[in-house]
Write an enzyme that holds these catalytic residues in place. Structure first.
Site, PDB file in Angstrom:
ATOM      1  CD  GLU A   1      -1.920  -3.462   9.490  1.00 37.67           C
ATOM      2  OE1 GLU A   1      -1.486  -2.333   9.176  1.00 37.67           O
ATOM      3  OE2 GLU A   1      -2.736  -4.102   8.804  1.00 37.67           O
TER       4      GLU A   1
ATOM      5  CG  HIS B   1      -1.904  -1.128   1.189  1.00 35.82           C
ATOM      6  ND1 HIS B   1      -2.214  -1.896   2.270  1.00 35.82           N
ATOM      7  CD2 HIS B   1      -2.629  -1.600   0.156  1.00 35.82           C
ATOM      8  CE1 HIS B   1      -3.107  -2.807   1.907  1.00 35.82           C
ATOM      9  NE2 HIS B   1      -3.368  -2.642   0.627  1.00 35.82           N
TER      10      HIS B   1
ATOM     11  CD  GLU C   1      -0.622   0.437   4.517  1.00 39.55           C
ATOM     12  OE1 GLU C   1      -1.860   0.364   4.603  1.00 39.55           O
ATOM     13  OE2 GLU C   1       0.105  -0.549   4.403  1.00 39.55           O
TER      14      GLU C   1
ATOM     15  CG  HIS D   1       0.280  -3.939   5.463  1.00 37.09           C
ATOM     16  ND1 HIS D   1      -0.575  -3.540   4.476  1.00 37.09           N
ATOM     17  CD2 HIS D   1       0.715  -5.169   5.114  1.00 37.09           C
ATOM     18  CE1 HIS D   1      -0.663  -4.499   3.561  1.00 37.09           C
ATOM     19  NE2 HIS D   1       0.112  -5.502   3.932  1.00 37.09           N
TER      20      HIS D   1
HETATM   21 ZN    ZN Z   1      -1.651  -1.790   4.325  1.00 32.41          ZN
END
Ligand code: ZN
Length: 1172
Positions: free
Chosen positions: A1003, A821, A824, A918
């Site tokens: 994350e 992504h 990010e 992420h």
């Molecule tokens: Zn992500």
């Protein structure tokens, strides 16, 4: 003790005994008590049996005492026992009576208000009992009797909770009757007036009633009433009335017609004015909030000032006509795209019951699906395991020259980087340097160059200009004073100045001159930033292919960034900040004097002339994505972000340059097309700023900055696409430190694709090739033609002896990926920390290299990163939803990563660990998502028997270790659930299809931590890099050879099997945050006024003698239940008989009337007497 001797019911028990029935409800004896009829049931049946007045009053008294003393639970119990029906029946019986006893009626109405208030089906029950129109009629006949009117109004309010009941009342002129009970400012009968307003508000919950209120002009009436009460109520004795009027306005403006009427009747300016006055008085806070919410809601929807919602960047996709890019994502699809692993940002999905999303099909959880491609396609990935084929003949030499056989792609990459300081790039630089001898021309030159390069989507190598770098270097040659330099530099950096077309100037001079200037600039000011080399960066960027053909480098990426020395605390939220911002937004509609509303930057219009007085914006560089800037007021700018390429959505990430500022002046920036429904910006997070001036003075830091930060839903809507209605504003205020600096602002620490390429190059140069086997190769090319790097890191064998080579070839693989992504960027900083640690001479790193082979794909979505996108790739897909069956042409990086994993699987080298890095925008800390069959089944409440189900608990080892060793990590935020909606993510597919037990998403917060030693601090790149390092440390917990490590005291032993699986798994679908102190959404109803609930109003009415309120000296002049009961004199009753119920409505006639609810022209039951 109560005795009811007058009818067949005698109760000799005590209140306590009656209460016992309630209490038993909760206890085990409940069933026993249910079998016999409880005291409550006896009371209720007595009530319905039309006993004499006194016993009815007695029953009502008892009920009232019981209900008043207890909690809501009692009332709900009573409702479950038919309490509402009993009261309604009693009401109809008494109300129909030829000679209604108002003492009884009042008691009944009061009780009914209290009970009905908690009965969700009260409206329907009232209709069935024929009580709705009866109550309305009672009201009509008692409009002059404040106390009775109030009681009727509460009951009407309660009945109106049902749409059909509210409409029935509306059709029978209830709105007119009630509205007439709301007078201009007065000091009398306030509680009745308030009851009327609240009943009116309750009726406005339906579309039909709002429609008639709008068409009959009541909105204007409500506004005038509010104005009147506001101006006369100087002692603020009637705040509740004013608040109730605001509630009416809230209700009516929940419909479009209501909002339009509100605006056309001048509601906005009235509310704005009254709010300003209320703000002066602390006691009127309770009016400010609903007023501000009302204004927000009614601000007219304003389309974004764009010609098209489509991204300014389009890229022709293979197999699709270039003119028709993949248009908007259909609205229903939007629920599919959540943030990475992050839960969906859309409101619909937030309310989704997450348990429904858990995969409970054991077959899907356990069985491996067939591979998505024939196995003949796998051997091609053998080239990505150079460590297996390498012979290590020359352990002492750099292994690079040896590699020619390993991959031609590798040498390709080398070629790119070796080109670094010469031919094309410096040719350009030289040209720039020529033109910039006149400071105003360089930027025009850049623009010219950009235009040229946009002609082709992928510019040929060499179309690159280090915009600021160039500026500073050229200035340096003429004016060494740094102050002058920055001033001139910023003047030069302004993209709007465009005078001549220097770019076509002769190009044949002074290459060496320019080279010298770069060197001098770097020598004089160059920050010594570890693992960063500006020249290498410049060289890497030369080859980066962007859609618009970027030809300019952002200074921070070129120059480099060091974390600032001290910790950065989360920003305290300023009280009522959102309110203040909304009021400022309302001023835009009301006060046009100071409003400028002038476009000062437009990405799509390169000929744009920026006004000299305004800030200057620029974003045409890698990762930049500002599309438009509008100067709203002198020091306030609306910013519109570019949507992801080829589509019209996903704006959230931002990165742009700003210059021409005046020091010490607060500038307000509003990013007005954010899409997520809430943000860590409401919880202490700040954007990041980089000052060129500061960098040249030796402080090359991205710093958290900004005050007055808040994030809230705004009144903008897409320019064309009407399917999505809402945007959110991120607003923040920046006070720049220096005049005419050049600064950069970003959502989070930028990390470009070019930065990755140069970083890998620097790493490769830094390590000892005799010890570290480091190989950078190309996984594949992206859609735009950018190579996607894959890195192999392991330890060189101690010798070429069979034993050492055997050990090397049997090392388990660890596969790490990141930045799928593009928004990010935190994931890239974690990856940077990981890579640097793995290449370092640290003892633990050496142990890890000896234990494992690392296969790292640091950036799965280079095209998205380069083009400043937030979520997708050029194919407009969320690449982390493509893992089930990735398309080889449209999602090449995923297709080949998966292919490589299949390959490892096929040669018996299934990774021990897979982790995809992420960033998480709505949570704090760093945490992992993993996969567990058992935890998923438990959490879903599945009935599948898990007793016989064997599952290796090893997936918990890494998170447990990280919890101990990584300060930013939070074990409590981790979970191991397999969700259907995430079945196509890397984590789930690698777990299910490759059988990787330890398959994770990591994350990292954009904000900071709420636990551990970083509690209350925002995360910087230092902490993110540290997280990468700690992740590596945690891998040591997997090595079998723990003893040696123990002895070196590097890490505590982690028991693989002591994981006692607790059933408690954190729900990843919820925000960690408490509700925001101010409502982010304006679609909510009017905030309630404390201490003015229906119950307390009713209680006050019951206690109050009428004559206190009522001037007409009616009946019931005494206090106390006993007295009231007998206070209605015979003469009064007869006079009432004539006054009330003149039509003597029979049950039958009421029923007939009830059936008319569907007829618009239903006859008023008022019989003409009270309606005029
Ligand atoms: Zn992500």
């Amino acid at each position: 003790m109560f005795a009811y001797g007058h009818n067949n019911f005698t109760w000799n028990g005590t209140l306590r005994e009656l209460e016992g029935n309630w209490n038993e409800k909760r206890g085990p004896q409940m069933t026993a008590s249910l079998s016999s009829s409880s005291g409550l049931e006896v009371l209720l049946s007595t009530l319905q049996n039309e006993g004499d007045v006194e016993s009815t009053l007695n029953v009502l008294s008892v009920l009232d005492e019981l209900l008043s003393a207890g909690t809501d639970r009692r009332i709900h119990y009573m409702i479950s026992k038919g309490g509402s029906e009993a009261l309604l029946t009693a009401l109809v019986n008494s109300g129909r009576s030829f000679c209604p006893n108002y003492t009884v009626l009042l008691q009944l109405l009061h009780l009914l208000a209290k009970v009905g208030h908690r009965d969700r089906r009260i409206g329907m029950k009232a209709e069935e009992a024929g009580a709705v129109l009866l109550t309305l009629n009672l009201l009509k006949h008692n409009v002059k009797h404040a106390k009775r009117a109030a009681a009727c109004l509460w009951v009407i309010q309660v009945f109106s909770s049902s749409v059909s009941t509210a409409n029935l009342i509306g059709q029978n002129h209830g709105l007119d009757v009630i509205f007439r009970l709301i007078p201009q400012y007065t000091t009398k009968h306030l509680h009745t007036i308030k009851a009327a307003i609240n009943a009116f508000a309750a009726l406005l919950s339906t579309k039909a009633n709002v429609g008639s209120v709008v068409s009959e002009g009541y909105i204007s009436g409500l506004l005038r009433l509010y104005e009147d009460w506001h101006s006369h109520d100087t002692q603020h004795a009637a705040v509740a009335i004013r608040h109730a009027l605001l509630r009416c306005l809230h209700k009516v403006t929940n419909r479009t017609a209501g909002r339009q009427s509100f605006i056309s009747q001048g509601g906005l300016s009235l509310l704005y004015r009254t709010t300003q006055e209320c703000l002066l008085n602390k006691g009127l806070e309770c009016l400010v909030e609903p007023s501000v919410q009302l204004m927000r809601k009614c601000l007219p929807k304003t389309p974004l000032p764009l010609i098209s919602d489509q991204s300014a960047y389009t890229f022709p996709l293979p197999g699709r006509p270039p003119a028709v890019p993949d248009v908007d994502v259909a609205p229903d699809e939007s629920s599919e795209e959540s943030d990475g692993e992050e839960t969906d940002e859309n409101q619909e999905a937030e309310s989704r019951d997450f348990d429904d999303d858990l995969e409970t099909d054991l077959n899907k959880l356990r069985l491996r699906p067939d591979p998505d491609r024939p196995k003949e396609l796998l051997p091609q990935y053998g080239r990505l395991c150079p460590e297996l084929s390498h012979d290590f003949k020359d352990l002492d030499l750099s292994s690079e020259p040896e590699e020619s056989s390993a991959s031609s792609s590798s040498s390709d990459e080398d070629a790119v980087l070796l080109n670094s300081l010469s031919p094309h790039s410096s040719r350009r630089d030289k040209r720039r340097s020529n033109s910039s001898s006149d400071s105003s021309t360089s930027s025009s030159g850049s623009h010219c160059e950009m235009e040229r390069s946009t002609e082709g989507h992928a510019p040929d190598s060499g179309q690159l200009e280090a915009r600021d770098f160039h500026s500073y270097s050229s200035i340096l040659s003429t004016s060494p004073g740094s102050r002058t330099m920055v001033r001139e530099a910023s003047g030069e950096a302004s993209p709007g100045l465009r005078e001549d077309e220097q770019c076509d100037e002769e190009e044949g001079a002074e290459e060496s001159h320019h080279r010298t200037m770069i060197d001098r600039l770097l020598e004089r000011h160059g920050a010594c930033i570890p693992h960063h080399e500006p020249k290498l960066y410049c060289a890497a960027a030369t080859k980066t292919k962007s859609i618009p053909g970027f030809s300019i480098l952002a200074f921070p990426d070129f120059w480099g960034h060091l974390p600032p020395p001290g910790p950065e605390s989360m920003a305290p939220r300023k009280p009522n900040i959102q309110r203040q911002k909304v009021i400022e937004d309302v001023q835009r509609f009301l006060n046009t004097d100071e409003i400028i509303n002038q476009v000062v930057f437009d990405l799509e219009d390169s000929s744009f002339q920026c006004p000299s007085e305004s800030l200057r914006f620029f974003s045409n560089f890698e990762c930049g994505n500002l599309r438009k800037a509008v100067q709203v007021r002198r020091c306030e700018y609306d910013l519109i972000l570019n949507a992801d390429a080829n589509c019209s959505q996903h704006a959230q990430w931002f990165y742009f340059e700003v210059s021409n500022m005046v020091a010490d002046v607060p500038y307000r920036f509003n990013v007005i097309n954010c899409e997520k429904s809430n943000s860590q910006f409401n919880y202490g997070m700040q954007p990041v700023l980089y000052s060129v001036r500061e960098a040249l003075e030796g402080r090359p830091h991205w710093v958290r900055t900004g005050t007055e930060i808040c994030y809230f839903r705004n009144h903008f809507c897409p320019a064309q696409d009407r399917r999505r209605e809402t945007f959110y504003t991120l607003t923040f205020t920046i006070t720049f430190k220096h005049n005419e600096d050049v600064c950069y602002l970003a959502y989070h620490y930028p990390y470009t694709y070019s930065a990755l390429k140069s970083h890998l190059k620097v790493l490769e140069k830094s390590l000892d090739p005799a010890k570290v086997f480091f190989r950078q190769q190309i996984l594949c090319s992206t859609l735009a033609g950018n190579p996607c790097p894959v890195v192999t890191i392991t330890a060189c064998p101690a010798s070429r002896a069979w034993k050492d080579m055997h050990q090397l070839r049997n090392r388990p693989c660890i596969v790490l990926t990141g930045r799928v992504h593009p928004g990010e960027s935190n994931a890239s900083w974690v990856m940077k920390g990981t890579l640097e640690f793995l290449c370092s001479s640290d003892l633990m790193a050496q142990s890890l290299r000896e234990a494992f082979v690392f296969k790292i794909i640091p950036m799965l979505n280079p095209d998205g990163v380069i083009n400043g996108m937030n979520r997708c790739d050029l194919n407009t897909e969320d690449l982390n939803r493509q893992w089930c069956k990735p398309d080889p042409v449209l999602s090449p990086t995923i297709y080949h990563t998966k292919g490589f994993l299949y390959f490892l699987n096929s040669i018996g080298r299934t990774p021990l660990v897979f982790c995809d890095f992420h960033g998480h925008s709505r949570k704090k800390n760093v945490f992992l998502y993993g996969c567990s069959v058992k935890e998923t089944l438990w959490q879903s409440g599945s009935t599948v028997d898990t007793v016989g189900l064997k599952e290796d608990p090893g997936y918990r080892t890494i998170p447990k270790t990280l919890d101990r060793i990584a300060p930013a990590f939070s074990f409590n935020s981790c979970n191991y659930l397999v969700e259907k909606s995430r079945s196509a993510t890397a984590r789930v597919v690698v777990w299910r299809e490759m059988g990787v037990l330890r398959s994770y998403t990591m994350e990292s917060t954009y904000n900071g931590c709420d636990q551990g030693i970083y509690k209350g601090l925002q995360t910087g790149t230092r902490e993110l890099q540290e997280m990468g390092l700690k992740f590596c440390h945690s891998l040591l917990s997997l090595t079998k050879d723990m003893r040696a490590l123990h002895n070196r005291r590097l890490i505590n032993h982690v028991d693989l099997d002591h994981s006692v699986l607790d059933h408690k798994s954190h729900n990843c679908f919820e925000d960690d945050e408490p509700p925001c102190v101010e409502e982010v959404e304006y679609s909510i109803d009017c905030p309630t006024l404390k201490g003015t609930d229906l119950d307390s109003d009713v209680n006050r009415n019951m206690a109050r003698a009428d004559d206190e309120e009522d001037g007409d000296g009616d009946d019931e002049g005494h206090r106390g239940a006993k007295q009231r009961r007998s206070s209605i004199g015979q003469s009064q009753q007869s006079s009432m008989r004539s006054r009330l119920f003149p039509h003597l409505m029979s049950q039958a006639s009421i029923e007939t009337l009830s059936e008319k609810r569907n007829s618009c022209n239903a006859a008023s039951i008022a019989n003409g007497q009270m309606t005029s």
